[in-house]
Design a protein around this motif. Structure first.
Motif, mmCIF file in Angstrom:
data_model
loop_
_atom_site.group_PDB
_atom_site.id
_atom_site.type_symbol
_atom_site.label_atom_id
_atom_site.label_comp_id
_atom_site.label_asym_id
_atom_site.label_seq_id
_atom_site.Cartn_x
_atom_site.Cartn_y
_atom_site.Cartn_z
ATOM 1 N N LEU A 57 -4.223 -2.021 5.911
ATOM 2 C CA LEU A 57 -4.987 -1.635 4.729
ATOM 3 C C LEU A 57 -4.243 -0.547 3.953
ATOM 4 C CD1 LEU A 57 -7.452 -1.646 2.913
ATOM 5 C CD2 LEU A 57 -8.597 -0.112 4.541
ATOM 6 N N ALA A 58 -3.733 0.457 4.662
ATOM 7 C CA ALA A 58 -2.981 1.531 3.999
ATOM 8 C C ALA A 58 -1.723 0.976 3.336
ATOM 9 C CB ALA A 58 -2.618 2.612 5.014
ATOM 10 N N LEU A 59 -1.043 0.057 4.003
ATOM 11 C CA LEU A 59 0.172 -0.532 3.435
ATOM 12 C C LEU A 59 -0.131 -1.326 2.170
ATOM 13 C CD1 LEU A 59 1.993 -1.724 6.689
ATOM 14 C CD2 LEU A 59 2.797 0.041 5.100
ATOM 15 N N ILE A 60 -1.227 -2.070 2.174
ATOM 16 C CA ILE A 60 -1.585 -2.852 0.998
ATOM 17 C C ILE A 60 -1.918 -1.934 -0.175
ATOM 18 C CG2 ILE A 60 -3.329 -4.398 0.030
ATOM 19 C CD1 ILE A 60 -3.503 -5.733 2.761
ATOM 20 N N ILE A 61 -2.686 -0.890 0.089
ATOM 21 C CA ILE A 61 -3.019 0.058 -0.977
ATOM 22 C C ILE A 61 -1.740 0.671 -1.541
ATOM 23 C CG2 ILE A 61 -4.169 2.247 -1.502
ATOM 24 C CD1 ILE A 61 -6.216 1.515 0.686
ATOM 25 N N TRP A 66 2.531 1.130 -5.648
ATOM 26 C CA TRP A 66 3.975 1.093 -5.866
ATOM 27 C C TRP A 66 4.353 -0.032 -6.815
ATOM 28 C CZ3 TRP A 66 6.914 4.958 -5.440
ATOM 29 C CH2 TRP A 66 8.319 4.837 -5.357
ATOM 30 N N GLY A 67 3.530 -1.039 -6.883
ATOM 31 C CA GLY A 67 3.766 -2.126 -7.821
ATOM 32 C C GLY A 67 3.581 -1.701 -9.265
ATOM 33 N N VAL A 68 3.016 -0.519 -9.468
ATOM 34 C CA VAL A 68 2.820 0.022 -10.814
ATOM 35 C C VAL A 68 3.860 1.079 -11.145
ATOM 36 C CG1 VAL A 68 1.203 1.250 -12.341
ATOM 37 C CG2 VAL A 68 0.344 -0.444 -10.709
ATOM 38 N N VAL A 69 4.204 1.930 -10.169
ATOM 39 C CA VAL A 69 5.086 3.076 -10.463
ATOM 40 C C VAL A 69 6.394 3.052 -9.684
ATOM 41 C CG1 VAL A 69 3.108 4.532 -11.023
ATOM 42 C CG2 VAL A 69 4.009 4.535 -8.683
ATOM 43 N N GLY A 70 6.642 2.019 -8.893
ATOM 44 C CA GLY A 70 7.843 1.985 -8.054
ATOM 45 C C GLY A 70 9.105 1.639 -8.802
ATOM 46 N N GLY A 71 10.159 1.299 -8.033
ATOM 47 C CA GLY A 71 11.429 0.909 -8.621
ATOM 48 C C GLY A 71 11.275 -0.312 -9.514
ATOM 49 N N ARG A 72 12.205 -0.478 -10.439
ATOM 50 C CA ARG A 72 12.114 -1.537 -11.446
ATOM 51 C C ARG A 72 11.753 -2.892 -10.857
ATOM 52 N NH1 ARG A 72 14.296 -2.841 -16.550
ATOM 53 N NH2 ARG A 72 14.768 -5.067 -16.778
ATOM 54 N N ALA A 208 10.002 10.903 -2.821
ATOM 55 C CA ALA A 208 8.950 11.902 -2.625
ATOM 56 C C ALA A 208 7.631 11.390 -3.198
ATOM 57 C CB ALA A 208 9.348 13.215 -3.301
ATOM 58 N N LEU A 209 7.698 10.721 -4.352
ATOM 59 C CA LEU A 209 6.498 10.126 -4.938
ATOM 60 C C LEU A 209 5.923 9.075 -3.997
ATOM 61 C CD1 LEU A 209 4.498 9.553 -7.238
ATOM 62 C CD2 LEU A 209 6.232 8.034 -8.236
ATOM 63 N N ALA A 210 6.798 8.252 -3.425
ATOM 64 C CA ALA A 210 6.346 7.222 -2.494
ATOM 65 C C ALA A 210 5.678 7.854 -1.272
ATOM 66 C CB ALA A 210 7.522 6.352 -2.060
ATOM 67 N N ALA A 211 6.238 8.941 -0.771
ATOM 68 C CA ALA A 211 5.643 9.618 0.388
ATOM 69 C C ALA A 211 4.246 10.128 0.054
ATOM 70 C CB ALA A 211 6.540 10.769 0.832
ATOM 71 N N ALA A 212 4.085 10.677 -1.153
ATOM 72 C CA ALA A 212 2.771 11.171 -1.573
ATOM 73 C C ALA A 212 1.775 10.017 -1.683
ATOM 74 C CB ALA A 212 2.891 11.892 -2.910
ATOM 75 N N LEU A 213 2.221 8.894 -2.213
ATOM 76 C CA LEU A 213 1.350 7.725 -2.327
ATOM 77 C C LEU A 213 0.998 7.159 -0.954
ATOM 78 C CD1 LEU A 213 2.929 5.861 -5.376
ATOM 79 C CD2 LEU A 213 0.853 7.248 -5.331
ATOM 80 N N ALA A 214 1.947 7.244 -0.013
ATOM 81 C CA ALA A 214 1.677 6.779 1.351
ATOM 82 C C ALA A 214 0.596 7.628 1.998
ATOM 83 C CB ALA A 214 2.958 6.816 2.177
#
Length: 233
Positions: A57-61, A66-72, A208-214
């Protein structure tokens, strides 16, 4: 460590998959395998099954965010393809950019897998085996809804995921035989392409952004699970 494929005069090495996307991919793969094993073992292994459900569940969220703000190439906006792009891909006429990240066909499989996992987790939250475990959201649903969710989660849902995982593995095998480097790219993050395309951002700041989102995603998953005493997936 996987060695990058040798560069040719017309080959361009491009960072396609950022580190957060790669970690998500492999963590999800391991979690799905572990979920299947613990479900088949039953008994005390179900305690781990419940924990792993919370992890998924956490991974899907996280992946939705990340599908909105992640890498291109990890953003949903960059692998939503038009029907004409899908037809070009099926005819082997797709452009380099259309196939740099998720190809049109690959993008469809990603969306199908995400939808199947969302359905499986959601029905797990509403499932009740009438013995020892009940999902944290069962108290918010009617008996008929809980029964339908339990049936889907224990039968149709898992078979659908088996089928999608099997198709995914066949696709990887097919790409490997054609030397497309799909599996290698999900390890190193880089692809060898015949022409340059924009690279994904994969910097200390984005990580760092990804870690915060995780952390945020884990908190949401924990909160959902806490809605029911002794609840699970």
């Amino acid at each position: 460590m996987t060695q990058p494929a040798p560069l040719t005069p017309r080959s361009h090495q491009v960072r396609i998959w950022d580190l957060p996307t790669r970690l998500f991919h492999w963590l999800l793969a391991c979690a799905i395998v572990a979920l299947v094993i613990t479900a088949k073992l039953g008994g005390n292994a179900m305690n781990w099954h419940l924990v792993l459900g919370q992890v998924v569940l956490a991974l899907i969220i996280f992946r939705l965010l990340w599908g909105v703000v992640g890498g291109r190439w990890s953003r949903f906006a960059h692998f939503v393809h038009t029907p004409s792009a899908l037809l070009r891909h099926l005819r082997g006429q797709g452009s380099v950019e259309e196939g740099a990240g998720h190809s049109p066909l690959g993008a469809l499989s990603v969306f199908a897998m995400l939808l199947a996992l969302v359905a499986q987790v959601a029905t797990g939250l509403l499932s009740d085996d009438e013995i020892a475990f009940s999902g944290p959201l069962t108290r918010f649903a009617s008996g008929d809804t809980v029964a339908a969710a339990t049936n889907y989660h224990a039968h149709w849902g898992q078979y659908l995921i088996y089928a999608l995982v099997g198709l995914h593995l066949l696709a990887i095998l097919g790409y490997s035989l054609r030397r497309k480097g799909l599996a290698r790219a999900m390890v190193t993050g880089d692809k060898q392409l015949p022409s340059p395309v924009p690279a994904a951002r994969d910097t200390a700041a984005t990580r760092a952004l990804a870690a915060a989102l995780a952390v945020l995603s884990s908190g949401i998953a924990w909160w959902v699970n806490s809605l029911g005493a002794g609840g699970g997936f």
